[in-house]
Design a protein around this motif. Structure first.
Motif, PDB file in Angstrom:
ATOM      1  N   HIS A 198      -8.022   7.947  -2.456  1.00 53.74           N
ATOM      2  CA  HIS A 198      -9.195   7.623  -1.436  1.00 53.74           C
ATOM      3  C   HIS A 198      -9.505   8.560  -0.489  1.00 53.74           C
ATOM      4  N   ARG A 199      -9.236   9.744  -0.732  1.00 54.89           N
ATOM      5  CA  ARG A 199      -9.359  10.618   0.283  1.00 54.89           C
ATOM      6  C   ARG A 199     -10.921  10.844   1.003  1.00 54.89           C
ATOM      7  N   ARG A 257       0.792  -1.225   0.029  1.00 58.66           N
ATOM      8  CA  ARG A 257       0.080   0.061  -0.150  1.00 58.66           C
ATOM      9  C   ARG A 257       0.926   1.313   0.106  1.00 58.66           C
ATOM     10  N   ALA A 317      -5.678   7.248   8.427  1.00 54.08           N
ATOM     11  CA  ALA A 317      -5.905   6.484   7.119  1.00 54.08           C
ATOM     12  C   ALA A 317      -5.291   5.015   7.142  1.00 54.08           C
ATOM     13  N   ASP A 333      -7.319   1.894   6.577  1.00 54.88           N
ATOM     14  CA  ASP A 333      -6.815   0.897   5.404  1.00 54.88           C
ATOM     15  C   ASP A 333      -6.689  -0.277   5.898  1.00 54.88           C
ATOM     16  N   ILE A 368      -0.684  10.354   1.441  1.00 51.01           N
ATOM     17  CA  ILE A 368      -1.720  11.224   1.543  1.00 51.01           C
ATOM     18  C   ILE A 368      -1.218  12.838   1.766  1.00 51.01           C
ATOM     19  N   ARG A 405      -3.378  -0.178  -3.312  1.00 52.13           N
ATOM     20  CA  ARG A 405      -4.210   1.007  -3.032  1.00 52.13           C
ATOM     21  C   ARG A 405      -3.182   2.028  -2.827  1.00 52.13           C
ATOM     22  N   TYR A 440     -11.426   8.707   3.869  1.00 50.28           N
ATOM     23  CA  TYR A 440     -10.913   9.087   5.267  1.00 50.28           C
ATOM     24  C   TYR A 440     -11.958  10.162   5.701  1.00 50.28           C
ATOM     25  N   GLN A 449      -3.246   5.850  -1.165  1.00 53.17           N
ATOM     26  CA  GLN A 449      -4.186   6.549  -0.448  1.00 53.17           C
ATOM     27  C   GLN A 449      -4.390   7.877  -0.985  1.00 53.17           C
ATOM     28  N   TYR A 459      -1.743  10.545   9.051  1.00 55.39           N
ATOM     29  CA  TYR A 459      -1.337   8.922   8.963  1.00 55.39           C
ATOM     30  C   TYR A 459      -2.182   8.220   9.711  1.00 55.39           C
ATOM     31  N   GLU A 512       1.405   4.939   0.926  1.00 53.57           N
ATOM     32  CA  GLU A 512       0.630   5.804   2.000  1.00 53.57           C
ATOM     33  C   GLU A 512       1.083   7.257   1.748  1.00 53.57           C
TER      34      GLU A 512
END
Ligand code: GLU
Length: 311
Positions: free
Chosen positions: A104-105, A66, A223, A227, A70, A99, A108, A101, A220, A68
């Protein structure tokens, strides 16, 4: 415990972790490696990724990668591509699609709304300097293991004051109101860390943590918890530098009704001076090792991963 990088003698073998994993998980274990593309991966990341990967593979489970990312101020697409290249070179295989991140805001935001609707978050308008000044002024601030915690300035704002500032468009973060959160969850929150044993969650170590940052509209903590549950992660392998964050993650899981994975917080690799490896140190990145002629097999062996690769 810290691990010397460059020596094979004091690296715990993945077996140590595998032996402590629940044998009942055979075939159902799902692990992940979840890097933030803020720089190039180094040996420490390789160790973590290999540990997560081999734990899943040896127990007939699944391994997930994944990204990360964001935080657009620190992450880049170039670094993400480099992560894919480095991990593939290292011999890892992961499920697709990965995925990412930043795509996919909305997920969250939904989690934030769930907590907000229950009055568990409050807007915090403080700058870093405001916080330091308030700590100095009051002469007292509760301490977590990494220094003074947020002194709660904005938790005490009146409803009118809060609304006026929001209406005026004042930049703000959203913090967890820990007292209210604990009133919902109770204090009986534990997790199993296969390296350190059953842990009692102490979210007060992080205080009223920021769950939505001013600048990026997420954090962080939220999220990662979201996830890990969404992807069905049963076992989280990561460095012990994130051990403390797990106290907060555990209460977020309770508040959001999410399952609690098993944690494997492994020791961190250090350089020959005993310092933590850093992404900014170009000499030990996976890419530079590869470019200097090190083979993936040699790196895996140095890190203690001798399982039959590709079998
Ligand atoms: N994305 C985090 C990092 O690169 C790690 C997240 C985790 O393993 O929980 O530091």
């Amino acid at each position: 415990m810290k691990l010397r990088c460059g020596s094979t003698v004091d690296l715990p073998r993945p077996k140590i972790v595998q032996n402590t994993a629940d044998p009942m998980k055979h075939g159902s274990i799902i692990t992940r490696f979840a890097p933030s593309p803020t720089g190039h991966l180094h040996k420490g990341h390789a160790y973590s990724a290999l540990m997560a990967f081999s734990l899943a593979k040896e127990l007939g489970g699944r391994f997930i990668l994944r990204i990360e990312d964001i935080d657009p101020t620190r992450c880049s697409r170039e670094n993400t591509d480099q992560i894919f290249a480095d991990l593939a070179w290292l011999g890892l295989e992961w499920e697709l699609p990965v995925r990412v991140q930043s795509e996919h805001r909305d997920d969250y935001t939904t989690a934030v709304q769930t907590l907000s609707a229950r009055g568990l978050l409050y807007p915090c308008f403080c700058t870093r300097n405001d916080i330091l000044r308030e700590i100095e002024r009051s002469g007292y601030a509760p301490h977590g293991s990494e220094g003074p915690l947020y002194p709660g300035t904005c938790r005490h704002l009146s409803q009118d004051e809060r609304q006026n500032r929001l209406d005026a468009g004042a930049p703000h973060a959203l913090r967890l109101d820990l007292k209210k959160a604990l009133a919902e969850t109770g204090r009986d929150l534990t997790w199993n860390d296969t390296i350190q044993g059953i842990q009692q969650a102490k979210p007060e170590l992080l205080g009223d943590a920021v769950l939505v940052r001013k600048d990026i509209g997420s954090s962080y903590h939220l999220a990662v918890v979201h996830d890990d549950a969404l992807q069905g992660i049963t076992d989280i392998v990561r460095g012990v530098d994130l051990f403390e964050a797990t106290h907060l993650h555990r209460i977020l899981q309770a508040l959001l009704g999410l399952p609690v994975p098993t944690y494997h917080h492994h020791p961190l690799l250090t350089d020959s001076n005993g310092n933590r490896l850093a992404k900014r140190d170009r000499a030990i990145t996976i890419r530079s090792l590869r470019e200097s002629g090190v083979s993936a097999a040699a790196l895996r062996e140095e890190l203690g991963f001798t399982m039959k690769w590709g079998a």
